[in-house]
Structure formats: C-alpha cells, structure tokens
Write an enzyme that holds these catalytic residues in place. Structure first.
Site, mmCIF file in Angstrom:
data_model
loop_
_atom_site.group_PDB
_atom_site.id
_atom_site.type_symbol
_atom_site.label_atom_id
_atom_site.label_comp_id
_atom_site.label_asym_id
_atom_site.label_seq_id
_atom_site.Cartn_x
_atom_site.Cartn_y
_atom_site.Cartn_z
ATOM 1 C CG ASP A 68 7.558 50.699 27.992
ATOM 2 O OD1 ASP A 68 8.449 49.853 28.225
ATOM 3 O OD2 ASP A 68 6.351 50.418 28.017
ATOM 4 C CG ASP A 137 -5.035 49.836 30.521
ATOM 5 O OD1 ASP A 137 -4.226 49.154 29.841
ATOM 6 O OD2 ASP A 137 -4.684 50.866 31.133
ATOM 7 C CG HIS A 139 -1.090 49.464 28.654
ATOM 8 N ND1 HIS A 139 -1.120 49.779 29.989
ATOM 9 C CD2 HIS A 139 -0.255 48.395 28.566
ATOM 10 C CE1 HIS A 139 -0.330 48.949 30.641
ATOM 11 N NE2 HIS A 139 0.201 48.101 29.809
ATOM 12 C CD GLU A 144 -1.697 53.340 30.775
ATOM 13 O OE1 GLU A 144 -2.448 52.439 30.356
ATOM 14 O OE2 GLU A 144 -0.948 53.191 31.761
HETATM 15 P P1 PGA Z 1 2.647 42.081 31.886
HETATM 16 O O1 PGA Z 1 2.392 43.549 31.330
HETATM 17 O O2 PGA Z 1 3.410 41.382 30.817
HETATM 18 O O3 PGA Z 1 3.461 42.248 33.116
HETATM 19 O O4 PGA Z 1 1.315 41.483 32.125
HETATM 20 C C1 PGA Z 1 2.031 43.732 30.010
HETATM 21 C C2 PGA Z 1 1.864 45.202 29.727
HETATM 22 O O5 PGA Z 1 1.510 45.959 30.644
HETATM 23 O O6 PGA Z 1 2.064 45.612 28.572
#
Ligand code: PGA
Length: 262
Positions: A68, A137, A139, A144
């Site tokens: 992304d 959450d 995702h 999302e």
């Molecule tokens: P993080 O994020 O590795 O910084 O915890 C993971 C994500 O949002 O997919």
C-alpha cells in the site's frame, strides 16, 4: 485451518520468515515477495538481510510489491511507503531497486493506478510470499473493516483508528497522517501463494483471535485468511493471548511432519 505458530520473540518470527524466503529462493531465483510496512515486519526483514549476507545469496532477480501507499504524501517523504520500503527492506536486503513496485499515488494516475498495479502483479505471475501485519481493527494492507473480501487494489479512506495508530510515525500528530491511501485489495492479497501474517503484542490479541477463530467477515478483513490454502500466522504469546485454541495450535506445530515446510 491456517497454520498458527506461537513464538517467544519477534526475532524468532523473523527467522521463520527468512527461512521460508530462503527456501523458496533456492527453487526460484525470480521470487516475487509481497512487502509490508509498519513496525511488525522489521525483525523479519533484518533476519532476511542477515541470511542473504551470511549465505551470500543472489537476490538480484527478486521482485517486490508493496501492499500500500499513502495518497497525498510525496514519495520522497520519509514516511511514504515508497521511502519506508526502500529504507527498511530494499537497502538492507540488497534487492534490485528496479524490480520493486509501490502503488502509484499521484493524483493524475490514481483512477487507474489500482488496476495497473494488479496487472503488474499478474504479469509477474503473482506474489509468492506475502508478509502481512495486522491492524488493531483487523485490517490487512489498508483494507479497513467493511472492505470487500474480494476487493482489488484501489483507493481507500483510512479509518480514524488507523490514523491514530500511525500518528507515531508523524510526530504523534494525527493531523499529519494522510486521509487516503491506495492499497492492494483483500482479493489481491488472497491471490498470493503463501501468506505470512505476523503479530506481536497485546494490542493485536483481539484482532488475531477474530482473524483465526472468529467468523469470516468483512468487519475483520484478516479473517479472509481462513479461506486461503496456505496461510501462516506467526504471533508472540501476547498476541496469542485471546486465542481459545492456543494449546491445540502449539500441539499441531510440535507434531508437524518433517517433510512439511512452512
Ligand atoms: P504495525 O501495523 O506493524 O505498525 O503494528 C500493522 C498494520 O497496520 O497492518
């Protein structure tokens, strides 16, 4: 059932990921890696960089596709995923920068950037190993809750929770976190041949449990991994703490046939 490995440390998780990549690389020097940003994959990239160096591996033909990118952030901004992927993966591992792809997020190309990206992945014969983090959450990528489980790469609006979670990369100021992104869809991610989802810490425990043991639902995009033929969750004990069947997963991992690779 997805494979669930409960590990003692991020380093141990990183070694397991690196081993899977090195094994696949021995079979296919033109391996296609799916790359993720965030704090989670850090140890995995470090372990891979170490293995490449120690074993003097040829990664010059490895391709990479990022999951992304933010929209509205210059690609040269230090927190753009273009910059992060180059700083944290491409340089330490020694990948060929010409073979690394990050979704284009400039306004002019946005309307077709998603379709172009999916076409580029397809032209590379698909992603072989996709590393994934998971949001608090549920995702994956920037898909999302509520994202279609069949979604292609497209532009999305970030959830407030994700912007709050990512404010730490933007001077702890949520207002500096972009509102929009372009992300591989859940459907795109599901086409990768092997999904390796890493999660560490208590803050991920609920999302991990919902993904592995909850219903398959767009409200927890990572739950789509239950339908993938080769998905591996590598989680530390804190991230595993809400799993009802943790002991069973550990038992399965201990009794895994030796011929069965990750
Ligand atoms: P993080 O994020 O590795 O910084 O915890 C993971 C994500 O949002 O997919």
């Amino acid at each position: 059932m997805a494979e669930v490995l409960i590990v003692k440390s991020q380093e141990e998780a990183g070694e397991i990921y690196a081993r899977a990549v090195v094994t696949a690389l021995a079979r296919n020097p033109q391996l296609v890696l799916g790359l993720a940003t965030g704090s989670t994959p850090h140890a995995a990239y470090q372990a891979l960089a170490r293995r490449v160096k120690e074993d003097n591996l040829d990664v010059s033909r490895v391709q990479g596709f990022a999951l992304d990118e933010y929209v509205g952030l210059d690609p040269e901004h230090p927190e753009s995923y273009h910059s992060v992927i180059f700083r944290e993966v491409v340089e330490p591992v020694g990948l060929n920068p010409d073979l690394i792809h990050v979704p284009h997020s400039d306004i002019d190309t946005l309307p077709h950037a998603g379709a172009d990206y999916d076409a580029a992945i397809e032209a590379a014969c698909g992603v072989d190993i996709q590393i994934l983090g998971i949001g608090t959450d549920g995702h994956i990528g920037f898909n999302e809750p509520g994202s279609s489980l069949a979604s292609p790469t497209r532009m999305k609006t970030l959830a407030e929770q994700t912007r709050l979670d990512n404010a730490r990369f933007f001077n702890n100021d949520v207002n500096q976190v972009p509102m929009h992104c372009i992300t591989q869809g859940v459907g795109t991610i599901m086409k990768a041949k092997h999904l390796v989802l890493l999660a560490f810490g208590k803050s991920k425990a609920q999302a991990v449990a919902a993904s592995i043991e909850g219903p398959i639902t767009a409200m927890c995009p990572a739950s789509a991994l239950q339908m993938h033929p080769h998905a591996t969750f590598i989680v530390d004990e804190a991230a595993a703490s809400e799993l009802k069947q943790a002991e069973y997963y550990q038992w399965v991992a201990r009794h895994k046939p030796q011929w069965q690779e990750l």
